[in-house]
Enzyme design. Sequence first.
Site, PDB file in Angstrom:
ATOM      1  N   ARG A 126       1.011  46.441  -2.235  1.00  0.00           N
ATOM      2  CA  ARG A 126       0.689  45.028  -1.952  1.00  0.00           C
ATOM      3  C   ARG A 126       1.760  44.079  -2.515  1.00  0.00           C
ATOM      4  O   ARG A 126       2.374  44.356  -3.543  1.00  0.00           O
ATOM      5  CB  ARG A 126      -0.714  44.710  -2.474  1.00  0.00           C
ATOM      6  CG  ARG A 126      -1.762  45.531  -1.729  1.00  0.00           C
ATOM      7  CD  ARG A 126      -3.154  45.259  -2.198  1.00  0.00           C
ATOM      8  NE  ARG A 126      -3.568  43.906  -1.886  1.00  0.00           N
ATOM      9  CZ  ARG A 126      -4.699  43.366  -2.327  1.00  0.00           C
ATOM     10  NH1 ARG A 126      -5.508  44.062  -3.098  1.00  0.00           N
ATOM     11  NH2 ARG A 126      -5.005  42.141  -1.999  1.00  0.00           N
ATOM     12  N   ASP A 319     -12.624  37.338   2.360  1.00  0.00           N
ATOM     13  CA  ASP A 319     -13.008  38.732   2.123  1.00  0.00           C
ATOM     14  C   ASP A 319     -14.117  39.209   3.064  1.00  0.00           C
ATOM     15  O   ASP A 319     -14.501  40.374   3.029  1.00  0.00           O
ATOM     16  CB  ASP A 319     -13.472  38.910   0.672  1.00  0.00           C
ATOM     17  CG  ASP A 319     -12.309  38.799  -0.309  1.00  0.00           C
ATOM     18  OD1 ASP A 319     -11.149  39.002   0.116  1.00  0.00           O
ATOM     19  OD2 ASP A 319     -12.557  38.509  -1.490  1.00  0.00           O
TER      20      ASP A 319
HETATM   21  C1  S3P Z   1      -9.580  36.610  -5.287  1.00  0.00           C
HETATM   22  C2  S3P Z   1      -8.811  35.945  -4.343  1.00  0.00           C
HETATM   23  C3  S3P Z   1      -8.618  36.420  -2.970  1.00  0.00           C
HETATM   24  C4  S3P Z   1      -9.626  37.505  -2.590  1.00  0.00           C
HETATM   25  C5  S3P Z   1      -9.803  38.522  -3.686  1.00  0.00           C
HETATM   26  C6  S3P Z   1     -10.272  37.869  -4.960  1.00  0.00           C
HETATM   27  C7  S3P Z   1      -9.720  36.046  -6.634  1.00  0.00           C
HETATM   28  O1  S3P Z   1      -7.334  36.966  -2.847  1.00  0.00           O
HETATM   29  O2  S3P Z   1      -9.223  38.141  -1.388  1.00  0.00           O
HETATM   30  O3  S3P Z   1     -10.741  39.511  -3.297  1.00  0.00           O
HETATM   31  O4  S3P Z   1     -10.610  36.484  -7.387  1.00  0.00           O
HETATM   32  O5  S3P Z   1      -8.953  35.121  -6.962  1.00  0.00           O
HETATM   33  P1  S3P Z   1      -6.065  36.082  -2.393  1.00  0.00           P
HETATM   34  O6  S3P Z   1      -5.750  35.148  -3.466  1.00  0.00           O
HETATM   35  O7  S3P Z   1      -4.965  37.104  -2.183  1.00  0.00           O
HETATM   36  O8  S3P Z   1      -6.486  35.433  -1.110  1.00  0.00           O
END
Ligand code: S3P
Length: 436
Positions: A126, A319
Site C-alpha cells: 500500500r 469503507d
Molecule cells: C481510517 C481512514 C480511512 C479508512 C480506514 C480507517 C482512519 O482510510 O479507509 O479504514 O481510521 O483514519 P484513508 O485515510 O486511507 O481513506
Amino acid sequence: MSDSIRFHVQPGGALKGAIRVAGDKSISHRSIMMGSLAEGTTHVSGFLEGEDALATLNAFKAMGVKIEGPDNGKVVVHGVGMHGLQQPQASLDVGNSGTSMRLMSGLLAGQAFSTTLIGDESLTKRPMKRVTDPLALMGAKIETTETGTSPLNISSVAALKGIDYDMPMASAQVKSCLLLAGLYAEGETWVTEPAPTRDHTERMLQGFGYEVMQDGPRRGVKGGGKLTACDIDVPADISSAAFFLVGASIAEGSDLTLQHVGMNPTRDGVINILRLMGADIEVSNERVIGGEPVADLRVRSAKLKGIQIPEDQVPLAIDEFPALFVAAACAEGETILTGAEELRVKESDRIQVMADGLIALGVDAKPTPDGIVIQGGSIGGGSVNSHGDHRIAMSFAMAALRATGDISIDDCANVNTSFPGFVELAASVGLQVSVA
Ligand code: S3P
C-alpha cells in the site's frame, strides 16, 4: 485463524433481532495512541478486540507503555506523557493495519529514537508516500522502498517544523498522521483536505484537552502541548454495522436493530446512500457519548433501486462500498459509482476484487478506473475470493441472503482484523453461515 479460512453461506433467510456489532476500529486505534501519550490513566470501554487495533496496542506496549486488557472491551492505558515512549527492541509489526502504520509514522517521526514499521503482504503493497512526502516537508527522515511502500525506517531528527499542507487526496489517515506529527513540531501544522473525512482524531485530541484550530476546511495544531487522560466509550463501528444494514435491506422479512452505532457525520454516507436507494432505516435514541454521536438503527427489508452515487458521499462511506455493491446487485436498475479511485488502494483493490466476485456470481458489474457500474438483478451461487480483504469477505457473506445458491468465500482469516465474532453474530440473527 489461518489463511485457509473459508466461509460457506447457504442462500436465503432473513435477519432479525437486536445486536451490537464490534467496536469502532478508527476510534479504538486512536484511544491507544492518545492514551499512551497522555498524562494520567485512560479507561477505554467498547474497545475493538480485532487484530488491527491490537496491533496498535501491542506497538505501544513495545514502546514501554503499560496497558491492561483488553478484557471484554475494557482497556486501561497508563499514559507516559508526550516524551515518555521508549525505543522498541525490534521493528513494530502492525500486520494488516494501514491506520496503525500511517498514524504512527506521524507520531514516531517526532520521537527522540528511531523505529521501523513493518506490515503483512497486503500492507506492504500500500502507498506510504502520501504520508512520508508531507512528513519530509516537516523535516522528518523516513525511508521507504523505491516504490514508496513499507518497511518505513523512521530516524529521529533534532526537530520537526510545522507546515501548511494541501492534501492531494481525501484521507483521514494522512490528515491524522500530520496532526499527530504536528504535536511534536515547532510552530503550527495545518492541513486542508479536498473533502471532509472522518474527524475522530480532531474530536479525540480535544477530548484529551489539546486544542485543534479550525479555519474553514483547514485544521491545525500548535506543537508542544500536552494530552490529559480521559475516559473513552467506543461506539459500535458503523463500518461493521454496514454489512447488517445491507443484509437486512436485501433479505425479505428482515427486521434488525443495531445498537449503539457510531453516527459521526463524517462516517454516515452508508446510511445516506442506502436511503437514496430506498432503504428503510430508522434512527433512534440519538445521543452524544464522549464527543461522538451514537444511535440505534432499525433496518427493515425494502425494495432497493439503482442510483448514481453522489460523489460527495464517497469519503463519508469509503469503507462501506463492498457492502454497497452487494446492495446495488440486488437493486432494480443500474448503480453507478464514480470518484472512488481510493478504493483501489485499500486492503485489496476493492473495485477489481468486488467486480470479479460479483461477476463470478452472475452479476453484471463493470469496473471503471474510479468506480463501477452494476446492473441490479439476481445473484447466483458460486465461489469467490476475498483476497484477504475483511470487508469483501463479509460483504459476500451477506450477498447469500439473496442468492439462488450457496456462496463460498475463500481467504477470510482477516475478518478478524476488524470484526472478530462476525460469523457467530451474523448466524445469531439469521445468516446461514459457517466456517469451513
Ligand atoms: C481510517 C481512514 C480511512 C479508512 C480506514 C480507517 C482512519 O482510510 O479507509 O479504514 O481510521 O483514519 P484513508 O485515510 O486511507 O481513506
